[in-house]
Design an enzyme around this catalytic site. Sequence first.
Site, PDB file in Angstrom:
ATOM      1  N   CYS A   1     -12.472   6.782  36.005  1.00 46.31           N
ATOM      2  CA  CYS A   1     -11.873   7.114  37.300  1.00 46.31           C
ATOM      3  C   CYS A   1     -11.882   8.629  37.523  1.00 46.31           C
ATOM      4  O   CYS A   1     -11.368   9.390  36.696  1.00 46.31           O
ATOM      5  CB  CYS A   1     -10.441   6.596  37.369  1.00 46.31           C
ATOM      6  SG  CYS A   1      -9.636   6.979  38.945  1.00 46.31           S
TER       7      CYS A   1
ATOM      8  N   ASN B   1     -24.165   0.588  35.721  1.00 45.53           N
ATOM      9  CA  ASN B   1     -23.394   0.576  36.965  1.00 45.53           C
ATOM     10  C   ASN B   1     -23.829   1.740  37.850  1.00 45.53           C
ATOM     11  O   ASN B   1     -23.979   2.853  37.379  1.00 45.53           O
ATOM     12  CB  ASN B   1     -21.903   0.661  36.633  1.00 45.53           C
ATOM     13  CG  ASN B   1     -21.010   0.795  37.859  1.00 45.53           C
ATOM     14  OD1 ASN B   1     -20.049   1.558  37.854  1.00 45.53           O
ATOM     15  ND2 ASN B   1     -21.295   0.069  38.912  1.00 45.53           N
TER      16      ASN B   1
ATOM     17  N   GLN C   1      -8.117  -4.389  33.915  1.00 46.90           N
ATOM     18  CA  GLN C   1      -8.458  -2.990  33.630  1.00 46.90           C
ATOM     19  C   GLN C   1      -7.188  -2.146  33.525  1.00 46.90           C
ATOM     20  O   GLN C   1      -6.311  -2.220  34.393  1.00 46.90           O
ATOM     21  CB  GLN C   1      -9.372  -2.393  34.700  1.00 46.90           C
ATOM     22  CG  GLN C   1      -9.877  -1.009  34.276  1.00 46.90           C
ATOM     23  CD  GLN C   1     -10.760  -0.339  35.306  1.00 46.90           C
ATOM     24  OE1 GLN C   1     -10.312  -0.049  36.414  1.00 46.90           O
ATOM     25  NE2 GLN C   1     -12.002  -0.072  34.947  1.00 46.90           N
TER      26      GLN C   1
ATOM     27  N   ALA D   1     -20.442  -2.543  42.397  1.00 43.09           N
ATOM     28  CA  ALA D   1     -19.207  -2.105  43.041  1.00 43.09           C
ATOM     29  C   ALA D   1     -19.391  -2.091  44.561  1.00 43.09           C
ATOM     30  O   ALA D   1     -19.186  -3.095  45.228  1.00 43.09           O
ATOM     31  CB  ALA D   1     -18.813  -0.722  42.525  1.00 43.09           C
TER      32      ALA D   1
ATOM     33  N   ASP E   1     -25.181   2.176  42.350  1.00 41.82           N
ATOM     34  CA  ASP E   1     -26.177   2.080  43.432  1.00 41.82           C
ATOM     35  C   ASP E   1     -26.972   0.778  43.458  1.00 41.82           C
ATOM     36  O   ASP E   1     -28.105   0.764  43.920  1.00 41.82           O
ATOM     37  CB  ASP E   1     -27.157   3.256  43.361  1.00 41.82           C
ATOM     38  CG  ASP E   1     -26.494   4.594  43.623  1.00 41.82           C
ATOM     39  OD1 ASP E   1     -25.370   4.595  44.146  1.00 41.82           O
ATOM     40  OD2 ASP E   1     -27.091   5.626  43.289  1.00 41.82           O
TER      41      ASP E   1
END
Length: 626
Positions: free
Chosen positions: A351, A470, A319, A494, A472
Site C-alpha cells: 500500500c 500484478n 488482507q 485489480a 495493468d
Amino acid sequence: MTSAQEKRTSEPLESSDSKKIQLEPVEPVQKRVDHFAKGMAAIKPEFIVESSSKVEIQYDDDEAEGGERGEPEKGSGGGRRKKRGQNKNRDLKQKKEEIRLCTSLLDPENPKVCSYGPEQCRSTHNVEEYLASKPEDNEGICPVFKALGYCPAGLKCRWLQSHYDKETRKLIKDLERTEKSKEELNYEVNIVSHEARGKLRKKQYEFEVASKVIEFIDTTVQSEENIANAQQKRKDNEAAFVEAPFKIAEKKRLDFRNAKIVSPLTTVGNLPYRRLMKTLGADVTYSEMALSVPLLQATNSEWALPKAHRSEYPGFGVQIATSKHWAAAKVAEILYKETSHVSELNLNCGCPIDLLYRQGQGSALLDQPARLLRIVKSMNASSGDIPVTVKIRTGTRDNKNTAKTLVERLLAENDVAAITLHGRSRQQRYTREADWNYIAEVGQTVKEWNDKKEDDKESSDTQRTCFVGNGDVYSHVDWYNAVNKEGIDSVMVARGALIKPWIFEEVEAQQYLDKSATERLDILHKFTDFALEHWGTDEYGVGLARRFMCEFLSFTHRYIPIGILERLPPKINERPPQWRGRNEMETLLGSTDYKDWIKITEMFLGKAGPDFVFTPKHKSNAYEGN
C-alpha cells in the site's frame, strides 16, 4: 503552419540569379487530431464528440490498493504528491430517517423487547405514525425477499408493498424459499461473535499461542548491547515456546496456477462486489485491507471487513496491514479461532498511501525486511492451519528495485505460501506501466527455489511457493502474456476487474467480449441485489447500496466498448477523448458526470431522496454534463 511557410505566402522570394518569383498563396493546413497519440484511446472518429467545454479527466487509482482511507488532507514537504483536482473532504455519511422505527418492531407479528423501553427509546414505537412518514415504496419485488424468502428490514423495507399484507398487518414470509436459500449457501460468514469482540474491547481475550510467539520473537530483536543480557532469557523463552500446532506442510494448500484472482481493493472491493466477481468467474477474492490495531480494539467497521459470502470460500483471503509483529500474531490467532471460512492471511506490503507508510505499514515494510520477516513468522506461528501470503511492490523508489532480494529472504525463511508482486514502485504509484520484465525475473527466482526444494529430500514435505504477478492486466491478451511467462503461476487483477468486471469471462473464452449496454446493466443489477442483501433494504441500507454503486460506477464508466475502438488491445492507462456510444444507454454508462451515475442507480434502487449525498473523488467527475 510554420513561420517559414507564413513568410513564403506573404513575401516574394529572391532566387539565386536575383530574379524575383511570386509564389501562389499556400492553403492553411487543417490540424488533424492524432487518435493514436501516446496515452490516448484509439476511438473511431465517428464516435468522438467535439465538445466546447474542455474537461480534464483525472484518475487517481490509489484506492485500488489502499485508497483514500486515512489519507491526510493537506500535503507537506518530503516529496509528497500534490492532489490536483481531488475532492479532499468527501461527505460519505448517509443521513438517517427523521422518524425512526424501533428495531424491536420490525416484525409487528413477532415484536421483541426494547432494551430502553417505549418511554425512553429515541425511536418511535408508533407503527402507524412510522408507516405514514415513509416515502412511497419502490416498485417491484423486494430483492432480499425474492432471494431469502423474507426481508430482515421488515417494516422499514423500501419495497414493503411486495411482502406486507395491509389488511392483516403482517409480513409475508416464504419459508420454502428460505430453506432453499440455505441449501444454496446464500449466507454470510466470518461474523465474529459479540462475546469475542467484547473480550477484545476489554482486553480480556486470551491469546494462548500469540502470547508465547510474541515473547519468543521479542528476544530475537534485542540490540547488540543487550545480547549478552538476553541470552539467558532467550533460553528460558525457547524452553517455554510451544510450536504452532500446524507446521507449514500441514497448513491448507494453496495452488494459484492459472487461478483467476481479484486483488484486495479498498472501498470498491466490498462483499457485494466480490460476490459479483465470483459469479463472473473469479476463483480467489480478498477482503478489503484491515488494520491490525483497530481489529484488536474491536472496532465494528474494521471487523466488517473479514466478512465474506459463503460463495467466496474456498478461495477467500483476509488482507492485513500492520507494522508490529505482536499485533500481527494476535490478529492471526483470533482470525483462526473466531472465523471459519478463511483460506489465507495476506500481509499488505504494497500500500503506497502516505499515512500508512509513515506508520511503518504497507510499502514501508519493503525498506525494513527484518521487521517484515518477523511479522510473517509471527503470523505463521499463530494462524493455525491458515497459510500466510504477502503482497509486495518492486520497491519504494523508482529505478531501485529491491523485490528480488526481499523475495530471496522470504523464500529462505520458508514461511510464505505465496508471493504477489505488483510491478511498480511506491514512488511510481500508477504513473507508468507495470514492469512485467522484472516480475518475470523475480518469478524465475521463485521457480528455481521451488525446483531446488523438489530435489531436496529434506524439504520434500514442504509446500511449493506460488508466485503471482500484478499490474495493468485489462484483457485476456494481458492475462495470457503474463501466465505464459516461466515462473508466474497466475495474475492478480485489480483495476481491470473494476473497469471491466467480466474480464475473467474473456480469459475463459480467450477472446474480447463486446458487452452490450443491456448486458452491462444486468451486471449492475446483480451487484445491486447483492448490495441490498448485505446492507439491507431500509432507507439507510439503500443509501449505502447507492453510494457504493456510485463508487463502482466511478470505475466502470471508464470502459470503452470494443466496438468503437480503432485498434486492439485496449490499454488500461489510456485516456479517451469525449465520446458517444452506439446508443443512448451506452453513452450514459460512459458518462464522467457523477449525476449520471446517480441516474443509473435509480433504475434499480428507486429515486434518490433529497438527503442522499455522494461526492465524487475527483472534481473532473463533478462537472455539469452537456
